[in-house]
Design a protein around this motif. Structure first.
Motif, mmCIF file in Angstrom:
data_model
loop_
_atom_site.group_PDB
_atom_site.id
_atom_site.type_symbol
_atom_site.label_atom_id
_atom_site.label_comp_id
_atom_site.label_asym_id
_atom_site.label_seq_id
_atom_site.Cartn_x
_atom_site.Cartn_y
_atom_site.Cartn_z
ATOM 1 N N ALA A 138 0.832 -1.207 0.000
ATOM 2 C CA ALA A 138 0.000 0.000 0.000
ATOM 3 C C ALA A 138 0.868 1.260 0.000
ATOM 4 O O ALA A 138 0.579 2.226 -0.719
ATOM 5 C CB ALA A 138 -0.942 -0.003 1.205
ATOM 6 N N ARG A 142 0.982 3.790 -3.159
ATOM 7 C CA ARG A 142 0.640 5.192 -2.933
ATOM 8 C C ARG A 142 1.756 6.101 -3.433
ATOM 9 O O ARG A 142 1.498 7.114 -4.096
ATOM 10 C CB ARG A 142 0.379 5.415 -1.432
ATOM 11 C CG ARG A 142 -0.296 6.689 -1.075
ATOM 12 C CD ARG A 142 -0.742 6.776 0.390
ATOM 13 N NE ARG A 142 0.076 6.083 1.364
ATOM 14 C CZ ARG A 142 -0.225 4.891 1.913
ATOM 15 N NH1 ARG A 142 -1.331 4.264 1.580
ATOM 16 N NH2 ARG A 142 0.569 4.330 2.786
ATOM 17 N N THR A 152 -4.448 1.548 -5.427
ATOM 18 C CA THR A 152 -4.038 2.059 -4.118
ATOM 19 C C THR A 152 -5.211 1.986 -3.146
ATOM 20 O O THR A 152 -5.063 1.527 -2.008
ATOM 21 C CB THR A 152 -3.535 3.518 -4.223
ATOM 22 O OG1 THR A 152 -2.473 3.581 -5.169
ATOM 23 C CG2 THR A 152 -3.064 4.046 -2.887
ATOM 24 N N ILE A 153 -6.375 2.408 -3.593
ATOM 25 C CA ILE A 153 -7.568 2.404 -2.753
ATOM 26 C C ILE A 153 -7.965 0.977 -2.382
ATOM 27 O O ILE A 153 -8.242 0.684 -1.214
ATOM 28 C CB ILE A 153 -8.718 3.141 -3.467
ATOM 29 C CG1 ILE A 153 -8.347 4.628 -3.627
ATOM 30 C CG2 ILE A 153 -10.039 2.983 -2.716
ATOM 31 C CD1 ILE A 153 -9.223 5.398 -4.594
ATOM 32 N N ILE A 154 -7.966 0.076 -3.355
ATOM 33 C CA ILE A 154 -8.322 -1.329 -3.107
ATOM 34 C C ILE A 154 -7.362 -1.951 -2.099
ATOM 35 O O ILE A 154 -7.776 -2.636 -1.160
ATOM 36 C CB ILE A 154 -8.314 -2.127 -4.433
ATOM 37 C CG1 ILE A 154 -9.513 -1.719 -5.296
ATOM 38 C CG2 ILE A 154 -8.327 -3.634 -4.174
ATOM 39 C CD1 ILE A 154 -9.430 -2.220 -6.723
ATOM 40 N N GLU A 155 -6.072 -1.716 -2.292
ATOM 41 C CA GLU A 155 -5.087 -2.330 -1.406
ATOM 42 C C GLU A 155 -5.134 -1.735 -0.010
ATOM 43 O O GLU A 155 -4.906 -2.440 0.973
ATOM 44 C CB GLU A 155 -3.698 -2.254 -2.046
ATOM 45 C CG GLU A 155 -3.630 -3.205 -3.234
ATOM 46 C CD GLU A 155 -2.468 -2.974 -4.165
ATOM 47 O OE1 GLU A 155 -1.678 -2.040 -3.937
ATOM 48 O OE2 GLU A 155 -2.363 -3.745 -5.131
ATOM 49 N N GLN A 156 -5.453 -0.468 0.095
ATOM 50 C CA GLN A 156 -5.611 0.143 1.420
ATOM 51 C C GLN A 156 -6.808 -0.471 2.145
ATOM 52 O O GLN A 156 -6.740 -0.762 3.341
ATOM 53 C CB GLN A 156 -5.776 1.662 1.290
ATOM 54 C CG GLN A 156 -5.666 2.389 2.609
ATOM 55 C CD GLN A 156 -4.314 2.202 3.271
ATOM 56 O OE1 GLN A 156 -3.266 2.387 2.668
ATOM 57 N NE2 GLN A 156 -4.323 1.829 4.544
ATOM 58 N N LYS A 157 -7.894 -0.721 1.412
ATOM 59 C CA LYS A 157 -9.076 -1.365 2.011
ATOM 60 C C LYS A 157 -8.743 -2.791 2.430
ATOM 61 O O LYS A 157 -9.174 -3.243 3.499
ATOM 62 C CB LYS A 157 -10.246 -1.365 1.031
ATOM 63 C CG LYS A 157 -10.885 -0.012 0.849
ATOM 64 C CD LYS A 157 -12.035 -0.063 -0.140
ATOM 65 C CE LYS A 157 -12.606 1.322 -0.357
ATOM 66 N NZ LYS A 157 -13.670 1.308 -1.372
ATOM 67 N N TYR A 158 -7.977 -3.487 1.611
ATOM 68 C CA TYR A 158 -7.623 -4.866 1.961
ATOM 69 C C TYR A 158 -6.710 -4.886 3.188
ATOM 70 O O TYR A 158 -6.848 -5.748 4.048
ATOM 71 C CB TYR A 158 -6.964 -5.581 0.772
ATOM 72 C CG TYR A 158 -6.837 -7.063 1.008
ATOM 73 C CD1 TYR A 158 -7.966 -7.850 1.190
ATOM 74 C CD2 TYR A 158 -5.594 -7.669 1.096
ATOM 75 C CE1 TYR A 158 -7.858 -9.203 1.446
ATOM 76 C CE2 TYR A 158 -5.479 -9.024 1.348
ATOM 77 C CZ TYR A 158 -6.613 -9.789 1.515
ATOM 78 O OH TYR A 158 -6.507 -11.120 1.782
ATOM 79 N N SER A 160 -6.820 -2.734 5.606
ATOM 80 C CA SER A 160 -7.730 -2.508 6.741
ATOM 81 C C SER A 160 -8.460 -3.778 7.126
ATOM 82 O O SER A 160 -8.651 -4.070 8.311
ATOM 83 C CB SER A 160 -8.750 -1.413 6.388
ATOM 84 O OG SER A 160 -8.102 -0.201 6.159
ATOM 85 N N ARG A 161 -8.846 -4.560 6.131
ATOM 86 C CA ARG A 161 -9.525 -5.842 6.400
ATOM 87 C C ARG A 161 -8.599 -6.826 7.131
ATOM 88 O O ARG A 161 -9.014 -7.488 8.080
ATOM 89 C CB ARG A 161 -9.999 -6.428 5.081
ATOM 90 C CG ARG A 161 -10.761 -7.705 5.220
ATOM 91 C CD ARG A 161 -11.330 -8.123 3.883
ATOM 92 N NE ARG A 161 -11.520 -9.558 3.869
ATOM 93 C CZ ARG A 161 -11.721 -10.254 2.796
ATOM 94 N NH1 ARG A 161 -11.768 -9.660 1.636
ATOM 95 N NH2 ARG A 161 -11.891 -11.550 2.848
#
Length: 169
Positions: A138, A142, A152-158, A160-161
Motif C-alpha cells: 500500500a 501510494r 491504491t484504494i483497493i489495497e488500502q481497504k484490503y 484494513s480488512r
C-alpha cells in the motif's frame, strides 16, 4: 470460446512456439475463467506458464505476468498453500530482481502472497506477515501511483480488512 479455440488451433499449427500462441492460450484461459470453468482455466494457465518459462525464461516480464495469472487462479480456487509457495518461492524473487520492487507486477504478486496468507487457513503469524506485506504494498503503491489510483484504494481497504482480522484473532 469456439472462436478463441479456433484461433488457438491456428496459432499452434503455424506458430507453435510464438508469444502470439501463448497469448491465444491466455485468451482461452481467460474466457474459461469468465465462463466459470476455473479448473480448466487453471490447467491451461499452468501450461502457459511452463511454455513461457521454456521459451522466454523465468525473468521475462511476460513470463512473470503469466505466472501472476496462474497465482491469481490458484487463489480463486482456494489453493492457498500452493499459491503461497509458488508466489513466494518462484515468482517474487524473479520479479524483484528483473522488474524491481515498485513495478506494478511485483506489487500485484506481493498482494497475491498477502491474500494467500490472510485468506488461507491463517495462523496469527500468517496474518502478521500478510499485514506487513500489504502495508509495504500500500505504501509503495501510494508513492508510485498516487493515493487516488484505484489499486491504491483497493489495497488500502484490503490492508484494513487484514488489520480487522488481526484484531479479532
Amino acid at each position: 470460446l469456439p472462436v478463441l479455440e479456433a484461433n488457438l488451433a491456428l496459432n499452434r499449427r503455424y506458430w507453435p512456439r510464438s508469444k502470439e500462441t501463448v497469448t491465444a492460450e491466455s485468451n482461452v484461459a481467460s474466457c474459461l475463467d469468465h465462463l466459470g470453468r476455473f479448473d480448466e482455466a487453471l490447467v491451461l494457465k499452468r501450461e502457459i506458464y511452463a511454455i513461457a518459462v521454456a521459451s522466454s525464461g523465468a525473468s521475462d516480464e511476460y513470463t512473470i505476468m503469466m505466472g501472476s495469472n496462474l497465482s491469481s487462479s490458484m487463489l480463486g480456487l482456494g489453493l492457498w498453500d500452493e499459491a503461497t509457495t509458488f508466489t513466494r518461492d518462484q515468482l517474487l524473487p524473479v520479479a524483484r530482481r528483473s522488474l524491481g520492487s515498485d513495478h506494478d507486477s511485483t506489487l500485484n504478486l506481493n498482494m497475491y502472497l498477502a491474500w494467500a496468507l490472510a485468506e488461507g487457513p491463517a495462523h496469527i503469524r500468517d496474518l502478521l506477515e500478510a499485514e506487513t506485506i500489504m502495508s509495504d504494498v500500500a505504501q509503495r503503491r501510494r508513492r508510485v501511483f498516487g493515493p487516488a489510483h484505484p489499486r491504491t484504494i483497493i489495497e488500502q481497504k484490503y490492508l484494513s480488512r487484514i488489520r480487522a482480522n488481526l484484531a479479532r484473532a
